[in-house]
Design an enzyme around this catalytic site. Structure first.
Site, PDB file in Angstrom:
ATOM      1  N   ASP A  46     -86.200  45.859  20.263  1.00  0.00           N
ATOM      2  CA  ASP A  46     -85.602  47.196  20.382  1.00  0.00           C
ATOM      3  C   ASP A  46     -85.944  47.812  21.736  1.00  0.00           C
ATOM      4  O   ASP A  46     -85.090  48.414  22.398  1.00  0.00           O
ATOM      5  CB  ASP A  46     -86.123  48.085  19.247  1.00  0.00           C
ATOM      6  CG  ASP A  46     -85.401  49.428  19.193  1.00  0.00           C
ATOM      7  OD1 ASP A  46     -84.201  49.486  19.485  1.00  0.00           O
ATOM      8  OD2 ASP A  46     -86.055  50.435  18.853  1.00  0.00           O
ATOM      9  N   ARG A  64     -67.444  53.377  24.351  1.00  0.00           N
ATOM     10  CA  ARG A  64     -68.814  53.901  24.245  1.00  0.00           C
ATOM     11  C   ARG A  64     -69.807  52.823  23.842  1.00  0.00           C
ATOM     12  O   ARG A  64     -71.012  53.103  23.772  1.00  0.00           O
ATOM     13  CB  ARG A  64     -68.865  55.013  23.189  1.00  0.00           C
ATOM     14  CG  ARG A  64     -68.118  56.291  23.573  1.00  0.00           C
ATOM     15  CD  ARG A  64     -68.212  57.283  22.411  1.00  0.00           C
ATOM     16  NE  ARG A  64     -69.596  57.594  22.080  1.00  0.00           N
ATOM     17  CZ  ARG A  64     -70.028  57.889  20.846  1.00  0.00           C
ATOM     18  NH1 ARG A  64     -69.183  57.888  19.839  1.00  0.00           N
ATOM     19  NH2 ARG A  64     -71.305  58.160  20.613  1.00  0.00           N
ATOM     20  N   LYS A  65     -69.313  51.619  23.529  1.00  0.00           N
ATOM     21  CA  LYS A  65     -70.198  50.603  22.977  1.00  0.00           C
ATOM     22  C   LYS A  65     -70.721  49.640  24.051  1.00  0.00           C
ATOM     23  O   LYS A  65     -69.958  49.160  24.883  1.00  0.00           O
ATOM     24  CB  LYS A  65     -69.461  49.792  21.896  1.00  0.00           C
ATOM     25  CG  LYS A  65     -69.011  50.614  20.712  1.00  0.00           C
ATOM     26  CD  LYS A  65     -68.266  49.766  19.697  1.00  0.00           C
ATOM     27  CE  LYS A  65     -67.841  50.604  18.494  1.00  0.00           C
ATOM     28  NZ  LYS A  65     -67.046  49.803  17.530  1.00  0.00           N
TER      29      LYS A  65
END
Lengths: 256, 256
Positions: free
Chosen positions: A175, A220-221
């Site tokens: 992450d 937006r991805k």
């Protein structure tokens, strides 16, 4: 409201990452490809008094770093752009990213800061000061190849299965690396998905490599993939796809 | 070889979880549905001298637990099977699971233990003793409904976005809850996949609920789903699917 607050927070995280990169480079104009960098830079320039002292950079070598950690650090650090003492510029495709236990620790103002600061709060990956006990890591970014690498030495407080690293600690590093990479590529983002395949366990104390790649950007991805391997690349530990959503930085500040 | 070692380690993790449940229940015959339980129980009975002292159970209330954490703990704990001081059995669908900072800390022998013990190692979620600073949580299992719940209070050392919980810390709790649930359902397992959708951030200091459900079992595969919500269930923080692979317990001990 909570969603807005989340956006605010994620935005400050991004501000932290991007401004850290820029501070590290100490160049008014950087070749790092970041959408929205101009706005972030304006913010950083406009609020110089926010940063009252120089924080400790946890991504520099310490006495706990083993030989493999040092070898890989020197491998990538030797390929970094830098300015020598004589003022000459050393060329290289990589940049080392600094890492702090909390950016906001060093902030003293801001419209929303006072609402969200908790003075004792610390970044999850940097919450233990004992060198080598938990997460020892350093990130490098290669803007031309749109790639990040992270050299990670897993300490004894990260145990899951006896003698091996907890799956959650591995997810935490994934992450951290993919989120940082997405921020560099797309500006302020929110993590939307992490899909992690665990292939083989990581022994405590060992040094592994996390490599993060841009798969594609669609609106937006930002789609990122990441693999964790042994330090020589021979053993695959995990494979991950990650999705991040870009957010409007001005909305972050306005809480909309 | 590393795969085998991983299997060994995961097996000891399972042994820990299952034997802990049995210790907690203090019943020679338990209604908890665990494949391979008989073998695990034999192991525990055959090696009583392994456990030299009683470890601290971190899943019991401490001074850091807030009102919401206590309310939910009491809600589920009040529905647990228990034996009163008078010897009467109190019926209830739930069981509280104890939690330690390392099972092997209390072990003093075993064929493989000496090879994989690192005396300073600690379970990732229990590596900080300061109450309330990091992961405060307690798990309950409902065998009839094949469901687990976890009440989780997120401390200030788990920060990601300022004022909010790190995505990796959330993944860590999801891995912990679904992995424990899969172990209870299927005996020794390895985590194969975690697919986490992040919907809304979790404020530091807040108490949330993790609920874990069995989706299906197919051969060696156990499919679990897990959602993280606010303590009253009104806000969805994450949705996850997880896959675990059963492993042969005898192979764990033989290192095959």
């Amino acid at each position: 409201m909570a969603r807005s607050l989340g956006r605010i927070c994620k935005g400050f995280q991004c501000l932290g990452s991007v401004s850290s990169i820029q501070t590290q480079l100490r160049q008014p104009s950087t070749s790092v490809s970041v959408r929205g960098t101009t706005f972030v830079r304006t913010m950083v320039q406009a609020l110089p008094s926010l940063f009252s002292s120089k924080p400790r950079d946890f991504s520099l070598p310490n006495s706990s770093w083993g030989s493999e950690m040092m070898r890989l650090y020197e491998h990538y650090n030797g390929q970094c752009k830098a300015e020598t003492e004589g003022g000459e510029k050393q060329e290289g495709p990589w940049r080392r990213l600094p890492s702090y236990n909390r950016l906001l620790k060093y902030a003293t103002g801001g419209v929303y800061l006072s609402k969200i600061i908790q003075s004792k709060a610390r970044l999850f990956t940097r919450n233990i000061r004992d060198p080598g006990a938990a997460f020892e890591y350093v990130l490098f970014v290669n803007s031309e190849e749109q790639k990040c690498v992270c050299v990670f030495q897993a300490g004894h407080l990260l145990e899951g299965p006896p003698g091996h690293v907890h799956g959650g600690a591995i997810a935490t590093m994934i992450d951290t690396v993919t989120g940082t990479h997405a921020t560099i590529l797309s500006g302020p983002v929110m993590t939307a998905n992490l899909n992690i395949n665990y292939r083989s366990p990581i022994p405590l104390g060992s040094t592994v490599l996390l490599e993060s790649f841009l798969d594609k950007k669609e609106g937006r991805k930002t789609f990122i993939s990441c693999k964790v391997t042994s330090s020589d690349g021979s053993k695959l530990h995990t494979e991950t796809t990650a999705l991040f959503l870009s957010i409007n930085f001005s909305h972050l500040l306005l809480g909309e």
